[in-house]
Structures are given as C-alpha cells and as structure tokens.
Design an enzyme around this catalytic site. Structure first.
Site, PDB file in Angstrom:
ATOM      1  N   THR A  44     -13.186   5.360   8.838  1.00  0.00           N
ATOM      2  CA  THR A  44     -12.987   4.439   7.681  1.00  0.00           C
ATOM      3  C   THR A  44     -13.888   3.187   7.588  1.00  0.00           C
ATOM      4  O   THR A  44     -13.969   2.995   6.280  1.00  0.00           O
ATOM      5  CB  THR A  44     -11.323   3.781   8.148  1.00  0.00           C
ATOM      6  OG1 THR A  44     -10.564   4.860   8.306  1.00  0.00           O
ATOM      7  CG2 THR A  44     -11.085   2.799   7.251  1.00  0.00           C
ATOM      8  N   HIS A  47     -16.470   4.631   5.673  1.00  0.00           N
ATOM      9  CA  HIS A  47     -16.264   4.727   4.230  1.00  0.00           C
ATOM     10  C   HIS A  47     -16.380   3.413   3.319  1.00  0.00           C
ATOM     11  O   HIS A  47     -16.790   3.518   2.210  1.00  0.00           O
ATOM     12  CB  HIS A  47     -14.694   5.326   3.838  1.00  0.00           C
ATOM     13  CG  HIS A  47     -14.149   6.430   4.282  1.00  0.00           C
ATOM     14  ND1 HIS A  47     -14.748   7.620   3.515  1.00  0.00           N
ATOM     15  CD2 HIS A  47     -13.640   7.222   5.244  1.00  0.00           C
ATOM     16  CE1 HIS A  47     -14.328   8.658   4.129  1.00  0.00           C
ATOM     17  NE2 HIS A  47     -13.525   8.501   5.161  1.00  0.00           N
ATOM     18  N   CYS A  97       5.568  -4.531   8.104  1.00  0.00           N
ATOM     19  CA  CYS A  97       6.337  -5.662   7.459  1.00  0.00           C
ATOM     20  C   CYS A  97       7.579  -6.100   8.211  1.00  0.00           C
ATOM     21  O   CYS A  97       7.973  -7.240   8.064  1.00  0.00           O
ATOM     22  CB  CYS A  97       6.694  -5.240   5.876  1.00  0.00           C
ATOM     23  SG  CYS A  97       8.194  -4.116   5.913  1.00  0.00           S
ATOM     24  N   CYS A 103      10.502   0.579   9.165  1.00  0.00           N
ATOM     25  CA  CYS A 103      10.642  -0.531  10.208  1.00  0.00           C
ATOM     26  C   CYS A 103      11.830  -0.746  10.756  1.00  0.00           C
ATOM     27  O   CYS A 103      11.853  -1.025  11.837  1.00  0.00           O
ATOM     28  CB  CYS A 103       9.914  -1.927   9.529  1.00  0.00           C
ATOM     29  SG  CYS A 103       8.131  -1.822   9.218  1.00  0.00           S
TER      30      CYS A 103
END
Lengths: 348, 348, 348, 348
Positions: A44, A47, A97, A103
C-alpha cells in the site's frame, strides 16, 4: 521532547515522497504518542509512493506514510487506561468507529467507517506517531523489533490461513509476496500436511521453500493446474488461498480446489474477475472467504503466540533492514522487489 | 488358505485369555478377510482381559480380542467394490448401522446401534480377521506397520484435539496414557503455542516431553491448578483436554480453563462426576465437547496426512513391539504399564 | 406385476419426449422398485425436454425423465435392509459412489462420481422406478403426495437458506422460481426478520408474498439496489441468497450485501460471471457459500420436520396438478411458466 | 433537573429494600444519564431483596437495585459520541472492562472484570440511572416500553436458544421461569419443529402453551424422560436447553438428549451437579454450551429484529405492570411468582 521530528511525507499530489521535518503529533485524550523503533514497507505504501490511480483517489497530501510499526509509548492521553509510558507496542492499522453494526458484532476489522493509519491519517514512517488506545497492541518485551513491526501483515496471513482449520489438510497458496510467504509458514506450523506454493519470482520461491512449502511451482514455467491435480490424484487440494490477486491465480486456484473445498480470497484484483461460478463454486460446493485486515484481536493473539512460542520463524521473509533515511532505496527495492526482496524493515 | 488360525481368545467368563487355534472367519458378502500384520493393545482390551465389571456386562465369550490393526486383504466379499486382494488396510473399529439418524447425518462414529470390533464381534488378535468394507481404511504402502496399527487410537487424539482449531492457542492436556501422549504431538504440530501436559508417571511424562509438551506437570508432585494459572497470568489456558477421565482431572481442568474456553471430554470417568457447572461452565461461557471414536472418515484423512507428511512422529509413544505369542507379557506390561510402557504393538 | 409400464421417454437426440410403453425396471440387490404416486417437473427436466446444449452433452437417449417423486415400495432387493414393501418413500436424486473423499467425509451430495436420477440413469416420469436403498427417504404416512414429491427441490432451498443461521437476520432472496419461492418460506419460518424477494414475474411475486416475503421487488420496475439499500439505512442486508443465477442478480446481490455478510450462490449462471471481488467480497469480508443438492440427510430431516410440524406451508408454490399423461402440457406450462405457473406435480 | 430522585435502595445488610430519596447520579465523561421509563424485576433482584447467601457475599449497601430498563437520555457525557439527548435506549447490564483477553476477542459478555448494573454499581429501580455509552442500546421508537425493558432477559433466551441453529430441529426446554418461557417463543419463531416445555407451575405452563410449546410437561405429574423418549421413538431430542438450573433438570435433560445432540446450560445450579459424563456426554458425543449474558451486540440485534418484525410476541410472559412505588408488591409476586406471575414491569 523536541517539538519537531523527521518523517517521510507525501508532500504533494505527485509520485515520490520526501524526508522532511514536521511537528511531532499532538495526541487526543484517547491516544498515545509512540516513538517509532521499527517500521516496515507495505505494498500500500508503494501504491501511494508511485501515486497510482487508487492513491490519487484516496490520499490527501500532505500525508505521512507508513502503517506497520513497533515502538515505545512516550506519552499517554488522559482517557487512556490500558497503556503507560514505556510500553512496547505495535498497532492494528485499521481504526474502527466503534458504532457501526460491524463494530458492534465483532467485525471491527471491516468497520463501515474504517480509518487507516498512513492512508486516512498520518502514519509511522516518522520518529513519532499518534496511535489510538483502541488499536495499540502490547508486545512481549522479548520480541525482536523487526518481528514486532511486521505483525500487521503477518496478521493478514494468519487470519487468511486460519479462517478455518488447516491441520491435516492439503493447500495451495498462490502469490509469492510477503503475505503469501508468511502464509506458507503459518500453514505449515499449523499442521497443513502438504503446501503447494505458486509464484513467479525465483528469489521468492526460494524463500517459499525456506518457509516450509512442500512443492514450489513457478507459474512462468510450470503448468500449475496440471501439476497440482496430478499430485493429488486428480482430486485437487482441500484449501486454496489466493494471496496474488490476479485473474490467473483465482481461476487456476478454483480449478485445483477439490469439491467441498475452501477458497480464501485475500489478494486484491485491480479489476473485476471472471469466475466460472457454476462449475467451480456451485457444483463443487465451495466456500469462499473474503479476507481483509485482521480480526481484532483474535488474530493478534495468534500472531503473538506463534511468534512467541518460537514455532513460527519469519526471518527468511525479512530480506532487508535499512535506516529510515534510506526509505527511497527501500521503495526502489520494493518496486523491483520480486527479484531481490520480500519484506523491508526501516529503523528511524 | 489353511482353515484354522491362531487367535487370542477369551474362552470363558473369567480373567485372562488364551492363544488357541480357531477357524479362520468366513466373510459375508460386504466384508473382506484380512491377514493381520500388526495389532496393538488398547485399554479396552485390558478391561476385557482383567474381566472387570464393564467387561462382565458387555462381553459374551468365546470372543477374539483386539480392534487396532494393520493387515493385507486376502479375500473379498462379492458385494465389495472399493477393495481388492493385496490392499494394505487398517480399520475403524466402530461399525455403524447405516440407518439411524446419527448415521444419516454424518455422525456414524456415534451410531445408535454401534457394533465394536473385538467387543461385539471377533477381533484382530489373530492371524486373520473379517472386516466390513464400510470400515476398512486403505493405507499408504509406505506407512510402517506399527504406525498403521495405532491409527485408531491416534484418531481418537486427532479428533479430540482438532475438534476446534488449536493453532496459536494455549492448551492443557490431562492424562499420560497413549491417547494423551498422542494428543500432545497432534496439538504441537497443529500450532498449539504452549501445551501443559499433566500426568502422574515419570516415564510417561518423559515421553510427553519428547512429544513436544512445553511444560510437564506431575500431579503427584505439583499443584497443577496453581502452576498453570500462574504461568498464564491467572487467566488460564484457551483449551483444556481431558484424556484421563478422573474426577480430579476434570475438576482441575475446568479450574485452569479461561473464560470463553473450550473443554474436550474424552477420558471415561468410571462414575458420574461432580461439576461446578455455575462457576466453571456457565459463568465462564465454556463449551464442552464430548468426544468418542473418530469422525468417519474426516479424522482418518487427517491422521493419514499428519503421519504421511512426516509432520507427526509418534514413535516415542510406541514403547514395545512383541510377537503376538507374547500377548500375556503385553497385557502384563499394560497393567503395570504406566511405569514402563505406553503403546504396545503385537505382530502375529 | 405386469411386465411393462408407461413412461415419459426421451427417445432420440432431439427436442421433446414421448409417453411410451417400456419394461418395468429390474432392480439390483441394493435397490427397491417403487410405484410412483407423484412426480414433479424440475427445470433440469425442461433442459432435457428442450434438448439444449447442456442436455445434448449430458444425456444419452433413450432416457426416462424425472427425478422428483413420492411412491410406494413394491419390491425389495436382497441386500436391502432398511426398507420393506409398502413403505412410502421419496428419494434423493444424487446417488453417491460411497468411496470418494467427499463421500467419506460427509459431503456425499457433491460426490466426485455423482450419478443423477433421470439424468444419468432412468428417472421417475413413469409408473415404476428403481431406487438404490442408499438414497431412499421414508416419508411420514400423513405427508400429502405432492409435498412428498417436491421435497427434493424444497431441500435445495432448505440447504441453501439454512447453511448458516437466519433467525433475527435480514435477507434478500433473488429469483422467483420454485426454489426461490420455497426459500422465502423457509427463511420466514426460521426467523428471518425481514426478507426482500426479488423477481421479474408478477404472478410469481404474488406467490412470494404468500410465502411471507416482507418486501417484493420486480427487477423490471424497481431499482433493486437502491430500494434495498435505502430500506436498510444504506447498510445492506445480512444475507443475500441468489436463486436466479443471472449476472445481474449476482452483481446486485453483492452490492446490497452488508460488510461481513453471507452470500449463498445456488442459481446456476449459464456463463462465467464478472465479480468485483475486491470491492464486494474481500474489502467487505463476505463469505460465499456455493450450494448444490442437499446434505445427506441432514437437509431431509429438516425438510421433513418443517413440513411435518406444519410450520412451513408450501402449497402456494404448487400451482398445477396434472395426470402424468398430460406431461406435455406440464412442460409447456413450465416453459412459459413464469407467467402462469411455479411448481407442477404429475400423477401417474 | 431536580437534584434528587426516588429510588429503590438496599440501605443495609438485611432483607428488603426501601423507596427513598437519593441524589441523581453524576455521570462520567463516557456515560449518559437516563430517565427511566420502565424497569423490570429479575431473579437476581429477588436474591438481593431476600438477602440470601450470594447477595451477602456480593452486595455492598447502600445499593440501588435493578438492571433491566428502557428510558430516555437526558444528559450526555463529554466523551460520548454515539448518543444524544432524547435517544430512547435500553442497556446491556454487563459492563465490560475492554482490556482483558475476553474483551479483546469478542467475548465481552464474559469479561474477566465484569461490572454488573444494579449489582456492582447503582441500578435502575429509580427515576434516573447513569449508563456507560458502551452498553447503551438504541431502541426503535416504536418499541413498547415494557418490551424494551425486558430485552435484557429476552437476550439471555435468544443467545441460549440460537447458540446453534434450531430450524427443523426438535427441542426440550427445561424451566418455566421468564427466560424459559421466552426461549420457547424464540425457538418456535426460529423454526424449531417440536418444542417440549418442562416446568412445574400450572400457570406458567399455560404461558408456555401460549408461547408456542408443542408439548407441555409438568415435572410434578409426568415422567418427563419417559414422555419425551416415547414421543421421539426412543431417540431423544436434537437439542436440550436447561433454563431451570436444578440437578433433576440437568440430569433428565441429558437423558432425553439424542446422541450427537446439543445441550445448552443456562440455569444456575446453586450447588455443583452430578453428571454421568461417560454415558450422557462422551459416549453420546454431546456438546454442552455454557451460556451467560448476551453476546455484545449480536444478540441485541437479533432481539431487536425478532421483536421489531413482529415475529416474536412476548406479551404472554409479561403478567404484571405496576408503578415503581409498588415495588414491594412486585417482589412479593416474584417470590411466590410461579403460581401467579412471570415477568413484572415497573414504571417510575
């Protein structure tokens, strides 16, 4: 504490990144400040460094890169309860979150409102980084820095590999990147009886052997489907795990999977893929597990236990250790890495 | 083929057994005749030999003992489709009826009308034994005879240990009999991070070490509960597996199991046991798996793969190899076995 | 017993089928002869009748069609143990080999060497049919003939729907064919809190309502993705079940599935499908279950219990009952069936 | 807001409780203040009221009782993110620490450091109560107050009943208290084909019938084991759920459970129990699930969906609604409740 620190920053919407001096982050009441001791480069990060299409859509410069780390807590927010100054930690890069249905039902790793370290907020290619208490992971003081840093990608491999039991089963693992190589080791120490490793880079496939692969196949040379089928009396393997994310790997993987088998999809295909759902999934009675991130924190316990017990040795995958200042060389190695490198750890 | 053979037979309702000459069994259309090459002694055989209360209720002499074997098919019934003369086989000792709800839903190993080899029909402490096709298991020709013979009890350990995933988990295994010792090996090669082995016989606990136990506790010397809790920061282990079947092992096992953990009940307590269900099962949110036999034939595939791959080495558990003629010495070793022996294989 | 019987036969490699007189089948030692009392038309029969590409590849005329049935045992092979003359039975149409790894590990329904009734051997659109004991299912004498006959396709729906728990979950079921309509009923009586039914035929969608669908969407009129997402606060449903087998259904289904959800793939797409694996499976952490056939015989017990208890009423799906002689009208109704018919039962 | 409120308080270490005026609680930064609209009496409250041995060990007066509630948020702590003034909430009574291994692996309901509302901190038999954000549950505005209040004990029943799938299965539920009666309803709307309800109070068993029990057995009159076995052809039921917590219920439950079945242990036996582990757990291949609390928040979503969809009607179980002032009458009804009452809701 000095007020400024060195950090590798994407300064503008363009390829590359620069080491520069920025303010040490201020922590919120639920965060800790961590002095980074080791940090590792992920695909990542590449990228973002290369500034490809995905990066252009997602990243808002200026942005400090990096999300894999090991470090020491040097300051603690006033709401923080489970950490103290001096703790040796790593961090889950997926910051949930806490309120969405995922979650609330044990699937924080695929939180609907995920914020990712080094992607959506400043990362850890720096001397210091702010980490929410909720994603900090306390390490065993004995754990070497480079192992502690790569627990995040190793966790991908542990979650993907152990999503259902592998002991006494046969497996084919496609993809010779670090998560693929880690997965081979995880599978073998967890009792996978025979692991076929499929890749395309001779240097990587040597590492695959070192990680315990029973059979190594270079997809540029071998007829992968033919080889695996003939080695399994035409039946196919019990489990196929795709850590490559290519059309070919997914297609071939489904071909060599036996009826009633498990397919783990982890590698990210850049485009939609064509799947012969009738022949290779429905009539075969296959179950496909889409895997992203790591279970919080079931996976981390397994990672820590496999490393801490000495069962799993990941050192063959860590091919380079560099000072953070040499991040550009690190990125260059990563970009041409298949030939020379697997996992690169940077030390600030 | 000669018409008579040697066999170890319980001739009358009294302790002991005798080697005598009996007719070679005639096979039914769905059976095969097997020339026994190796056969091993199980605790159940000892119960029958000693003629204890259970044996008196269950066994109807004359009865050929024995249910663990490896051998060669020498004759094939006319309905048999999957076996031929010359096949190297072992056998599942639980012969299912095929019609009950258990048999119809993948639980043949706990068939409502189970017939057990060497218990409810003539067994394999003999030169020849008749085996129904449905319970025959074809071995890899490379598998040594003594390993092939003990696959049946090893299967108990594989089923009990792998009933849920152990990779990256901590475990305590109670019981130092052969199935307990096998279970240690199975757990370790399947990624169990830390295995506490609890037993009472120094010779057996040495074998436990050889099988990979991380910590060995002699219940006659150590405070098992205290040791395991203090080694796990007071939390307890993720998994407890009872292969002993005593009130003490079950009670202590539940004490050292962490909240949310798994308890595997395999050892057979001779009497009902007292369990503090409220404290140690309900408030702890524990799941208890009662385990008997081996899954047909999921377990056998795992056993064969773990042995065939070379991951699992069970040779430390096989302490004695004797000719079948010396069966009496075998039984004597078994009866005082904790001090000198674990698993004994006989060769006709 | 007369020696000849009426049967619906595909006589040559061409569209259509004919009612003709053929010999009553002779049974093998492990089979029973069944006098067919009711038999129902499946989509597979229509493929064979129309003589489409799949049928041309698979079917070898002459071939008696049909694989869904209810009937009475009138003759019993000499190896048969669990059935007797007079038993009221239906049959699993998937005849497993009993020897492959799938058969040996509880996955007979996806046996590697599956033989299918009415496809690979003569079927039940006839006065009599030979059925292996291993696939016969004894019915409750109270079960109406037409319900008994459709247990096979109902079993598809039960297996697909209950592959993981649905109680208290939200679901979208794509496809308004008989298995889709059955699935709605199964989901609702099993506690699915809200079921969105997606189809394209007004008559079928009326039946969907009768089967308990909470929301019915005609994909020709509604924006299915928009409707389901807005009804679920943008989150999507917990479970998507595709019983349609179209690119659109699969794509839309994956769009409306929430992160961490389950996707059941049952409908057979005639071509490979394009799947946005990254966005809709991997990043979402989705599990896809490929479903074929019915678990032997877990599914049959559930089917029998849901019907026998009266919880599940499938009568709205059975739109036509005809004498077997009218099979051509039955096939015509099936071919234009979406407008007028769902499930058609024939009575010999 | 006035500074004082009415509350039902255990003032001293002795039987009983008193309605008195106390300070409205001050909330911490991570809490909300809730105006209680409805609150229901649990067996635990009765233990505290009666001041039995367990209560004497656990409770430190002065202590406001009560832990089941529905109410409105009237004040929000400054760290609270997901709630606002005016929200209609209920609450999980198990307040997890967030740091132990259980909390870190999705088992918060059995947190190692659990704090329980109304037991370890002041409860909700009052006009106001302080609730940590982490355990607040937002209700659908349409949900009646009395249903919202009893979601906590209903959640026990939902978790216990749906711990594995019940659709198409047979069940025996022991115990006619509110959680037992709720469980009957949950089982039936989730597809349990046949539910035997076992209790001892005629009034309660009438409610069991209303909740959908197929067969109701009064253990004081019927031979429970004989009745269930003969109704299941001697096989036993697929699932036994103990909501009674007596030696007799657990013993009889294990007797009537079929081989390979599931046993759910929820009722709390006051003493250790005797279990014939060999016969009824090990040889039967039974799995026992110890159940405490509710999964956070998987169970709450299921509860809300089952109630909100209208599938589950729990009103027969709510036998009394009283003003909070009449709490003493409520406790008296509870203490002799088996004859006249099931669940009692109080309105402040």
């Amino acid at each position: 504490m000095t007020e400024r620190m060195k950090a590798v920053v994407k300064l503008e919407a363009a390829p590359g990144a620069q080491m520069t001096s920025v303010k040490i982050p201020e922590i919120k009441p639920n965060e800790v400040l961590v002095k980074v001791k080791a940090t590792s480069i992920c695909g990542t990060d590449v990228h973002i460094y290369k500034w490809d299409e995905w990066a252009r859509r997602r990243i808002r410069p200026p942005q400090i890169l990096g999300h894999e780390l090991a470090g020491e807590v040097v300051e603690v927010g006033k709401e923080v309860k489970s950490l103290k100054v001096g703790d040796y930690i790593s961090a889950e890069s997926h910051i949930p979150c806490g309120s969405c249905i995922q979650c609330k039902t044990g699937q924080q790793h695929i939180c609907a409102n995920l914020e990712i370290l080094g992607v959506d907020r400043n990362g850890c290619f720096a001397e210091y980084v702010a980490i929410p208490e909720a994603v900090a992971w306390k390490n065993d003081p004995e754990l070497p820095l480079e192992f502690a840093s790569v627990q995040e990608p190793l966790g991908n491999s542990v979650y993907a590999t152990l999503v259902t039991e592998v002991a006494g089963k046969t497996m084919a693992i496609f993809g010779d990147g670090p998560t693929g190589l880690f997965a081979i080791g995880v599978a073998k120490v967890s009792g996978a009886a025979k692991v076929f490793a499929v890749g395309r880079h001779p240097r990587r496939l040597e590492i695959a052997k070192e990680m315990g692969a029973d059979v190594v196949l270079n997809e540029r040379e071998a007829d992968v489907v033919e080889e695996i089928l003939s080695a399994t009396e035409g039946i196919g393997v019990d489990i196929v795990q795709d850590m490559a994310g290519t059309q070919a790997a997914i297609e071939e993987g489904l071909e060599v999977l036996r009826k009633g088998g498990r397919f783990t999809a982890f590698g990210i295909p850049p485009e939609p893929v064509r799947i012969d759902l009738a022949k290779n999934v429905i009539f075969k009675g296959v179950t496909i597990y889409g895997i992203n991130g790591r279970e919080m924190f079931d996976t981390w316990f397994k990672v820590a236990n496999l490393l801490g017990s000495g069962l799993l040795d990941i050192s063959p995958v860590i091919t380079h250790k560099l000072p953070l200042e040499d991040f550009e060389r690190g990125f260059e190695l990563m970009m041409k890495r298949p030939k020379v490198a697997a996992k690169i750890v940077l030390f600030p």
